[in-house]
Write a protein that holds these residues in place. Structure first.
Motif: not given
Length: 251
Positions: A223-231
């Motif tokens: 999911q886009p709201n999970q930790s690490g998505f931006k990486d």
């Protein structure tokens, strides 16, 4: 279930010669009859043995043979429109691999298999392909589609050619993936009807070697709201413990 179960979107132009083909003749994919139904098993075998270009051709033939050309809009890459040029510096290019539930185990099990193993080549899965396909190197590659108009149509063609709830789209972002350019040959090969190599003319690409789980966005799991998505979005991959949370949830 293999994590590679897929069309390995929608992933060669002439029918394949029979098994009596001489070693000197050019290897070609298996013949496809426009009247034959595309099943998960058929599509997976075709992709593993001949690549996404052959799958796309089979889908087109079946669509034309059925007398309909409906095509739903394909999902675009995260945070972008259709990609016609390299992403901005903070992002990597996005590709899509269509994983197929050819063993009819259910999409939940397919996602968990992908979560455990990532995307693997036929060689890594100890799947033996035909002599011609292995001569072309298909067993050593993972197949994917880019986010151009042609690539999006390729993904849509595969998904719509199969039964509902039989596929999982797997997004790939990896800084190390590169297309051929003026100053570099890149490490992606165009998946073209005449073989693997050079630039893609149809939105289909091949990568030699497996793709680790950390570079995948498994639809229906991640999911886009999970930790690490931006990486992940930047092509750096998910945190090392990202996959473990889904393994715990399945216990």
């Amino acid at each position: 279930m293999h994590a590679q179960d897929s069309v390995k979107a929608p992933d060669r132009t002439k029918p394949q010669p029979s098994a009596s083909r001489t070693p000197s003749s050019a290897p070609r994919p298996a013949a496809f009859s426009p009247g034959a139904a595309l099943t998960p098993g058929v599509v997976t075998a075709l992709q593993q043995s001949a690549g996404n270009a052959a799958v796309s051709l089979a889908v087109q033939r079946q669509t034309h043979g059925a007398g309909h050309g409906r095509s739903a809009p394909a999902q675009r890459a995260f945070g972008t429109g259709v990609q016609r040029a390299p992403d901005r510096e903070e992002h990597s290019r996005e590709y899509t691999h269509v994983a197929i539930d050819k063993q009819d185990k259910g999409l939940e099990q397919l996602r968990l298999s992908l979560n455990t193993s990532g995307l693997k080549t036929a060689a890594s899965l100890d799947i033996k392909l035909s002599e011609g396909s292995e001569k072309m190197g298909h067993h050593k590659h993972v197949f994917m589609w880019d986010a151009t108009v042609k690539g999006l149509k390729g993904v849509t063609g595969i998904v719509e050619s199969l039964a509902k709830d039989s596929t999982v789209n797997v997004k790939i972002r990896m800084l190390d993936l590169s297309q051929p350019g003026v100053f570099s040959k890149g490490n992606l090969k165009g998946d073209r009807p005449e073989g693997l190599g050079g630039k893609s003319t149809n939105g289909a690409w091949a990568h030699e070697g497996d793709i680790p789980r950390k570079y995948l966005f498994i639809e229906g799991l991640d999911q886009p709201n999970q930790s690490g998505f931006k990486d992940w979005l930047a092509g750096k991959g998910w945190p090392d413990d990202h996959a473990a949370q889904f393994q715990r949830d399945s216990d």
